[in-house]
Design a protein around this motif. Sequence first.
Motif, short mmCIF file in Angstrom:
data_model
loop_
_atom_site.label_atom_id
_atom_site.label_comp_id
_atom_site.label_asym_id
_atom_site.label_seq_id
_atom_site.Cartn_x
_atom_site.Cartn_y
_atom_site.Cartn_z
N HIS A 105 1.16 10.97 -55.16
CA HIS A 105 1.09 9.52 -55.02
C HIS A 105 1.02 9.01 -53.58
N PHE A 106 1.34 9.86 -52.60
CA PHE A 106 1.34 9.38 -51.21
C PHE A 106 0.62 10.38 -50.29
N ASN A 107 -0.54 10.84 -50.72
CA ASN A 107 -1.26 11.87 -49.98
C ASN A 107 -2.54 11.39 -49.34
N GLN A 108 -2.83 10.09 -49.44
CA GLN A 108 -4.06 9.57 -48.85
C GLN A 108 -3.86 9.26 -47.37
N ALA A 109 -4.97 9.10 -46.66
CA ALA A 109 -4.91 8.86 -45.22
C ALA A 109 -4.12 7.59 -44.89
N ARG A 110 -4.16 6.61 -45.77
CA ARG A 110 -3.48 5.34 -45.49
C ARG A 110 -1.97 5.42 -45.66
N HIS A 111 -1.49 6.45 -46.31
CA HIS A 111 -0.06 6.53 -46.62
C HIS A 111 0.75 7.02 -45.43
N VAL A 112 1.92 6.41 -45.23
CA VAL A 112 2.84 6.82 -44.17
C VAL A 112 4.26 6.88 -44.72
N LEU A 113 5.10 7.66 -44.06
CA LEU A 113 6.52 7.75 -44.41
C LEU A 113 7.32 6.95 -43.40
N CYS A 114 8.39 6.33 -43.85
CA CYS A 114 9.22 5.51 -42.95
C CYS A 114 10.69 5.76 -43.22
N GLY A 145 -0.71 20.83 -35.05
CA GLY A 145 -2.06 20.50 -34.63
C GLY A 145 -2.39 19.02 -34.64
N LYS A 146 -1.46 18.18 -35.11
CA LYS A 146 -1.72 16.74 -35.17
C LYS A 146 -1.43 16.10 -33.80
N LYS A 147 -2.30 15.19 -33.41
CA LYS A 147 -2.05 14.40 -32.21
C LYS A 147 -1.01 13.33 -32.54
N PRO A 148 -0.27 12.83 -31.53
CA PRO A 148 0.80 11.87 -31.82
C PRO A 148 0.36 10.70 -32.68
N TRP A 149 -0.83 10.17 -32.45
CA TRP A 149 -1.30 9.03 -33.23
C TRP A 149 -1.79 9.41 -34.63
N GLU A 150 -1.82 10.71 -34.91
CA GLU A 150 -2.22 11.18 -36.24
C GLU A 150 -1.03 11.46 -37.14
N VAL A 151 0.18 11.44 -36.57
CA VAL A 151 1.38 11.72 -37.35
C VAL A 151 1.68 10.53 -38.27
N PRO A 152 1.74 10.76 -39.59
CA PRO A 152 1.90 9.65 -40.54
C PRO A 152 3.34 9.23 -40.76
N HIS A 153 4.07 9.02 -39.68
CA HIS A 153 5.49 8.69 -39.76
C HIS A 153 5.81 7.41 -39.00
N LEU A 154 6.63 6.56 -39.61
CA LEU A 154 7.18 5.39 -38.96
C LEU A 154 8.68 5.55 -38.87
N ASP A 155 9.26 5.00 -37.83
CA ASP A 155 10.70 5.12 -37.61
C ASP A 155 11.21 3.76 -37.15
N THR A 156 12.03 3.10 -37.97
CA THR A 156 12.49 1.76 -37.62
C THR A 156 13.34 1.76 -36.35
N MET A 157 14.08 2.84 -36.10
CA MET A 157 14.85 2.90 -34.87
C MET A 157 13.93 3.03 -33.66
N GLU A 158 12.88 3.82 -33.77
CA GLU A 158 11.93 3.97 -32.68
C GLU A 158 11.20 2.66 -32.41
N LEU A 159 10.85 1.94 -33.49
CA LEU A 159 10.19 0.65 -33.31
C LEU A 159 11.08 -0.32 -32.56
N TRP A 160 12.40 -0.22 -32.76
CA TRP A 160 13.35 -1.11 -32.10
C TRP A 160 13.57 -0.72 -30.64
N LYS A 161 13.28 0.51 -30.28
CA LYS A 161 13.50 0.96 -28.90
C LYS A 161 12.54 0.30 -27.91
#
Length: 237
Positions: A105-114, A145-161
């Motif tokens: 259910h969350f394997n498409q390019a648009r999907h990200v984990l948070c 092998g993923k570049k930083p902008w290719e990593v499908p992860h969001l982090d609310t603490m990082e966003l707040w930093k």
Amino acid sequence: MLNRIPLDSILFLDIETVPETADYNELNEEKQELWAHKTAYQRKEEHTPEAFYERAGIWAEFGLIVCISVGYFVNKGSEPLFRVTSFHGNEPTLLKDFKNLLNDHFNQARHVLCAHNGKEFDFPYIARRMLINGITLPYKLDLFGKKPWEVPHLDTMELWKFGDYKHYTSLKLMANVLGIPSPKEDMDGSMVRSVYYEEKDMDRIIKYCELDVVTTAQVFLRLKCEPLLEAHQIKTV
């Protein structure tokens, strides 16, 4: 930038972990030595390896995942719904079930984990425990092998930093300063070990984990300057 990410593309998650055994003395001699070496810097001379073992759950090499809770937005009618569910029990089984959710259910390019502090804790912890249990990594957790902008992860603490690498803010503090109603929790992260091993109250751990998922989603909404979820929009499935 956040406004470019549709809410229904995000899987919010939180994990609860405990030491791999209820008691330090249940570890074999080799694992005890490895634990002493691993924690020498943190312990210094203030704690023995045995006394420090109650904190073992924060290291994937010495811990177990006992619950993964996830939440996701579903567009229904005029307002979104937020559905929450949990995987718990036997660690290999819950990890495989979580992997199946990602793959199905969350394997498409648009999907990200948070997750809150997910890049430092939840995401690498899950990946390490999967490999320890002989489970191949799903695409969303395989960062090789993923570049930083290719990593499908969001982090609310990082966003707040906002680029401040020294800054740590707990989820509870972020919720408070952003005006998010605090749920009535009867425990905190430091209590998970005793609730799991001594009280054997898995339902209490699941509830705590699910509340953190909801709070993470609420924080994300506030970071996007969008309305918070109301109680009737949150459904446990």
